[in-house]
Design a protein around this motif. Structure first.
Motif, PDB file in Angstrom:
ATOM      1  N   VAL A   1      13.080  17.900  27.643  1.00 51.64           N
ATOM      2  CA  VAL A   1      13.857  17.140  26.661  1.00 51.64           C
ATOM      3  C   VAL A   1      13.378  17.484  25.249  1.00 51.64           C
ATOM      4  CG1 VAL A   1      14.484  14.828  25.855  1.00 51.64           C
ATOM      5  CG2 VAL A   1      14.221  15.270  28.318  1.00 51.64           C
ATOM      6  N   LEU A   2      12.063  17.485  25.079  1.00 57.32           N
ATOM      7  CA  LEU A   2      11.502  17.799  23.770  1.00 57.32           C
ATOM      8  C   LEU A   2      11.746  19.258  23.394  1.00 57.32           C
ATOM      9  CD1 LEU A   2       9.966  16.701  21.375  1.00 57.32           C
ATOM     10  CD2 LEU A   2       7.814  17.124  22.595  1.00 57.32           C
ATOM     11  N   LEU A   3      11.688  20.144  24.385  1.00 62.96           N
ATOM     12  CA  LEU A   3      11.964  21.549  24.125  1.00 62.96           C
ATOM     13  C   LEU A   3      13.398  21.744  23.635  1.00 62.96           C
ATOM     14  CD1 LEU A   3      11.273  24.565  24.230  1.00 62.96           C
ATOM     15  CD2 LEU A   3      11.972  24.547  26.633  1.00 62.96           C
TER      16      LEU A   3
ATOM     17  N   ALA B   1       8.301   7.990  28.707  1.00 63.81           N
ATOM     18  CA  ALA B   1       7.072   8.327  27.997  1.00 63.81           C
ATOM     19  C   ALA B   1       5.857   8.452  28.905  1.00 63.81           C
ATOM     20  CB  ALA B   1       6.802   7.281  26.912  1.00 63.81           C
ATOM     21  N   SER B   2       5.851   7.731  30.023  1.00 66.00           N
ATOM     22  CA  SER B   2       4.683   7.759  30.916  1.00 66.00           C
ATOM     23  C   SER B   2       4.704   8.931  31.889  1.00 66.00           C
ATOM     24  CB  SER B   2       4.612   6.447  31.706  1.00 66.00           C
ATOM     25  OG  SER B   2       5.746   6.304  32.549  1.00 66.00           O
ATOM     26  N   GLU B   3       5.791   9.693  31.881  1.00 64.37           N
ATOM     27  CA  GLU B   3       5.946  10.792  32.843  1.00 64.37           C
ATOM     28  C   GLU B   3       5.638  12.126  32.168  1.00 64.37           C
ATOM     29  OE1 GLU B   3       9.949  10.349  34.248  1.00 64.37           O
ATOM     30  OE2 GLU B   3       9.723   8.168  34.300  1.00 64.37           O
ATOM     31  N   LYS B   4       4.489  12.666  32.450  1.00 64.86           N
ATOM     32  CA  LYS B   4       4.053  13.905  31.817  1.00 64.86           C
ATOM     33  C   LYS B   4       4.458  15.110  32.671  1.00 64.86           C
ATOM     34  CE  LYS B   4       2.302  11.485  28.527  1.00 64.86           C
ATOM     35  NZ  LYS B   4       3.011  11.427  27.227  1.00 64.86           N
ATOM     36  N   THR B   5       5.744  15.296  32.811  1.00 66.14           N
ATOM     37  CA  THR B   5       6.284  16.330  33.690  1.00 66.14           C
ATOM     38  C   THR B   5       7.039  17.390  32.895  1.00 66.14           C
ATOM     39  OG1 THR B   5       8.386  15.186  33.987  1.00 66.14           O
ATOM     40  CG2 THR B   5       6.592  14.593  35.492  1.00 66.14           C
ATOM     41  N   ASP B   6       7.294  18.519  33.546  1.00 68.38           N
ATOM     42  CA  ASP B   6       8.095  19.568  32.910  1.00 68.38           C
ATOM     43  C   ASP B   6       9.509  19.081  32.631  1.00 68.38           C
ATOM     44  OD1 ASP B   6       6.963  22.383  32.475  1.00 68.38           O
ATOM     45  OD2 ASP B   6       6.078  21.846  34.389  1.00 68.38           O
ATOM     46  N   GLU B   7      10.017  18.190  33.502  1.00 72.10           N
ATOM     47  CA  GLU B   7      11.380  17.691  33.308  1.00 72.10           C
ATOM     48  C   GLU B   7      11.500  16.907  32.012  1.00 72.10           C
ATOM     49  OE1 GLU B   7      10.992  19.065  37.272  1.00 72.10           O
ATOM     50  OE2 GLU B   7       9.754  17.619  36.191  1.00 72.10           O
ATOM     51  N   VAL B   8      10.518  16.088  31.714  1.00 76.22           N
ATOM     52  CA  VAL B   8      10.554  15.322  30.470  1.00 76.22           C
ATOM     53  C   VAL B   8      10.199  16.215  29.281  1.00 76.22           C
ATOM     54  CG1 VAL B   8       9.655  13.297  29.254  1.00 76.22           C
ATOM     55  CG2 VAL B   8       9.977  13.207  31.737  1.00 76.22           C
TER      56      VAL B   8
ATOM     57  N   THR C   1      17.105  11.385  37.295  1.00 74.31           N
ATOM     58  CA  THR C   1      17.685  10.674  36.159  1.00 74.31           C
ATOM     59  C   THR C   1      17.479  11.446  34.869  1.00 74.31           C
ATOM     60  OG1 THR C   1      17.345   8.520  37.213  1.00 74.31           O
ATOM     61  CG2 THR C   1      17.602   8.545  34.819  1.00 74.31           C
ATOM     62  N   VAL C   2      16.259  11.960  34.653  1.00 70.87           N
ATOM     63  CA  VAL C   2      15.969  12.743  33.457  1.00 70.87           C
ATOM     64  C   VAL C   2      16.871  13.970  33.394  1.00 70.87           C
ATOM     65  CG1 VAL C   2      14.245  14.118  32.251  1.00 70.87           C
ATOM     66  CG2 VAL C   2      13.588  11.961  33.315  1.00 70.87           C
ATOM     67  N   GLN C   3      16.971  14.681  34.495  1.00 72.55           N
ATOM     68  CA  GLN C   3      17.803  15.885  34.539  1.00 72.55           C
ATOM     69  C   GLN C   3      19.261  15.566  34.230  1.00 72.55           C
ATOM     70  OE1 GLN C   3      17.168  17.584  38.397  1.00 72.55           O
ATOM     71  NE2 GLN C   3      15.160  18.417  37.881  1.00 72.55           N
ATOM     72  N   ASP C   4      19.762  14.526  34.858  1.00 71.53           N
ATOM     73  CA  ASP C   4      21.168  14.171  34.665  1.00 71.53           C
ATOM     74  C   ASP C   4      21.435  13.746  33.226  1.00 71.53           C
ATOM     75  OD1 ASP C   4      21.644  14.744  37.305  1.00 71.53           O
ATOM     76  OD2 ASP C   4      21.592  12.648  37.978  1.00 71.53           O
ATOM     77  N   GLU C   5      20.548  12.927  32.681  1.00 69.51           N
ATOM     78  CA  GLU C   5      20.744  12.456  31.310  1.00 69.51           C
ATOM     79  C   GLU C   5      20.634  13.609  30.313  1.00 69.51           C
ATOM     80  OE1 GLU C   5      19.054   8.574  30.112  1.00 69.51           O
ATOM     81  OE2 GLU C   5      18.151   8.564  32.112  1.00 69.51           O
ATOM     82  N   LEU C   6      19.677  14.506  30.546  1.00 72.35           N
ATOM     83  CA  LEU C   6      19.518  15.644  29.650  1.00 72.35           C
ATOM     84  C   LEU C   6      20.732  16.571  29.726  1.00 72.35           C
ATOM     85  CD1 LEU C   6      17.883  17.287  27.651  1.00 72.35           C
ATOM     86  CD2 LEU C   6      16.677  18.359  29.589  1.00 72.35           C
TER      87      LEU C   6
ATOM     88  N   PHE D   1      17.918  12.158  22.113  1.00 70.16           N
ATOM     89  CA  PHE D   1      16.752  12.886  22.620  1.00 70.16           C
ATOM     90  C   PHE D   1      15.512  12.006  22.536  1.00 70.16           C
ATOM     91  CE2 PHE D   1      19.230  16.813  21.763  1.00 70.16           C
ATOM     92  CZ  PHE D   1      19.005  17.476  22.965  1.00 70.16           C
ATOM     93  N   ASP D   2      15.323  11.345  21.388  1.00 67.51           N
ATOM     94  CA  ASP D   2      14.161  10.482  21.194  1.00 67.51           C
ATOM     95  C   ASP D   2      14.179   9.308  22.171  1.00 67.51           C
ATOM     96  OD1 ASP D   2      13.288  12.099  19.142  1.00 67.51           O
ATOM     97  OD2 ASP D   2      14.229  10.891  17.563  1.00 67.51           O
ATOM     98  N   ALA D   3      15.365   8.733  22.387  1.00 64.40           N
ATOM     99  CA  ALA D   3      15.468   7.595  23.302  1.00 64.40           C
ATOM    100  C   ALA D   3      15.139   8.028  24.733  1.00 64.40           C
ATOM    101  CB  ALA D   3      16.882   7.012  23.239  1.00 64.40           C
ATOM    102  N   LEU D   4      15.574   9.210  25.118  1.00 68.84           N
ATOM    103  CA  LEU D   4      15.294   9.711  26.460  1.00 68.84           C
ATOM    104  C   LEU D   4      13.802   9.967  26.636  1.00 68.84           C
ATOM    105  CD1 LEU D   4      16.484  10.561  29.156  1.00 68.84           C
ATOM    106  CD2 LEU D   4      17.012  12.801  28.179  1.00 68.84           C
ATOM    107  N   LEU D   5      13.171  10.504  25.606  1.00 70.62           N
ATOM    108  CA  LEU D   5      11.722  10.712  25.662  1.00 70.62           C
ATOM    109  C   LEU D   5      10.982   9.378  25.752  1.00 70.62           C
ATOM    110  CD1 LEU D   5      11.371  13.516  22.968  1.00 70.62           C
ATOM    111  CD2 LEU D   5      10.737  13.735  25.383  1.00 70.62           C
ATOM    112  N   ALA D   6      11.419   8.404  24.987  1.00 72.57           N
ATOM    113  CA  ALA D   6      10.765   7.094  25.002  1.00 72.57           C
ATOM    114  C   ALA D   6      10.912   6.406  26.354  1.00 72.57           C
ATOM    115  CB  ALA D   6      11.341   6.213  23.896  1.00 72.57           C
ATOM    116  N   ALA D   7      12.062   6.559  26.976  1.00 75.03           N
ATOM    117  CA  ALA D   7      12.319   5.916  28.271  1.00 75.03           C
ATOM    118  C   ALA D   7      11.442   6.484  29.376  1.00 75.03           C
ATOM    119  CB  ALA D   7      13.788   6.069  28.641  1.00 75.03           C
TER     120      ALA D   7
END
Length: 288
Positions: free
Chosen positions: A91-93, A81-88, A40-45, A73-79
């Motif tokens: 988004v910030l990068l 927020a608990s996932e401390k992965t490279d994929e998330v 989901t993160v990949q697709d949304e990004l 970008f901020d909304a995707l990060l907030a959604a």
């Protein structure tokens, strides 16, 4: 996972560093998210990046004009927020890259990269932040150096050897009109401009025009082959260090081609002349 960079940097020093971080294929992070969430993160990004790229292609390049995408970008990060992965973290990068590569806001870009390191400490991307921050600082220093290289200023001299081991300096060419050309064989815009440079050299060399090439190549063999094929007979400086070239660093060069046209006394006439602009300035400088 591999996500394309937002902005094609061309022949840029910092762009290469940021692109390396952005385009690296990353392994699963130390704290893994469920596969469905990662997808989901990949697709949304990917969708968000394509939306930004479409706006950039249409000429939209301001923070205000991309406010909706920045909020996304901020909304995707907030959604996530608990996932401390490279994929998330990616988004910030990508948001940081907008500030670095499009808005030309190094301070905000650095803040976002520092946030990435703080919020995603176990990721591979976080491990690359210090390198990119270091290059951002180098960019600032380079900008200060470049600001001094303005028309009517004396171009700072250097004393080196050319590709063939002969002495090379600006002072050694006093009395000549000189084009100092920072370039590389791998730089598309440099190669595209070469026919104009060759034509100007052929027309004005016998009238007092000289060129000093400063190559940011890594391969000496590739450079020698290229200049032989293109019949570039003017002297070339080469140390094989690419963006870390001694003279490139000395003059704050972070993008190429970068050229400085000097008068007979070594003062800067103009910077980054192309095509007919170069020929026109040469005609004036040489009294044509």
């Amino acid at each position: 996972m591999k996500t394309r960079i937002l902005f094609a940097c061309g022949c840029l020093g910092l762009g290469g560093a940021v692109a390396t971080a952005a385009e690296s294929s990353v392994a699963p992070a130390a704290v893994s998210a469920p596969a469905a969430s990662v997808s989901t993160v990949q697709d949304e990004l990917r969708t968000l990046v394509e939306k930004v790229r479409a706006k950039l292609s249409s000429g939209v390049r301001t923070e205000a004009a991309l406010a909706e995408e920045l909020k996304a970008f901020d909304a995707l990060l907030a959604a996530h927020a608990s996932e401390k992965t490279d994929e998330v973290a990616q988004v910030l990068l990508m948001k940081a890259m907008l500030y670095l590569q499009v808005f030309d806001d190094a301070d905000r870009g650095a803040e976002l990269l520092t946030q990435l390191k703080r919020d995603f400490p176990t990721t591979q991307l976080a491990g690359k932040v210090d390198e990119v921050l270091q290059q951002i600082e180098q960019q600032r220093e380079s900008a200060a150096l470049r600001a001094k290289l303005k028309p009517d200023a004396v171009f700072p001299d250097f004393t080196e050897q050319d590709l063939n081991g002969a002495p090379l300096s600006i002072s050694g060419l006093k009395g000549k009109v000189v084009l100092v050309d920072f370039w590389a064989t791998w730089c598309g815009p440099c190669v595209a401009e070469l026919p104009n440079v060759l034509a100007a050299y052929g027309k004005y060399h016998d009238k007092g025009f000289e060129i000093v090439g400063i190559s940011l190549d890594r391969s000496e063999d590739a450079l020698k082959k290229f200049i032989a094929e293109k019949q570039m007979t003017w002297p070339q400086y080469f140390d094989g260090k690419a963006w870390d070239s001694k003279l490139g660093r000395q003059y704050g060069i972070t993008s190429i081609p970068a050229t400085f046209l000097l008068d007979r006394d070594g003062k800067i006439i103009a910077r980054d002349l192309r095509g007919k602009e170069l020929e026109a300035e040469l005609a004036k400088a040489l009294g044509e």
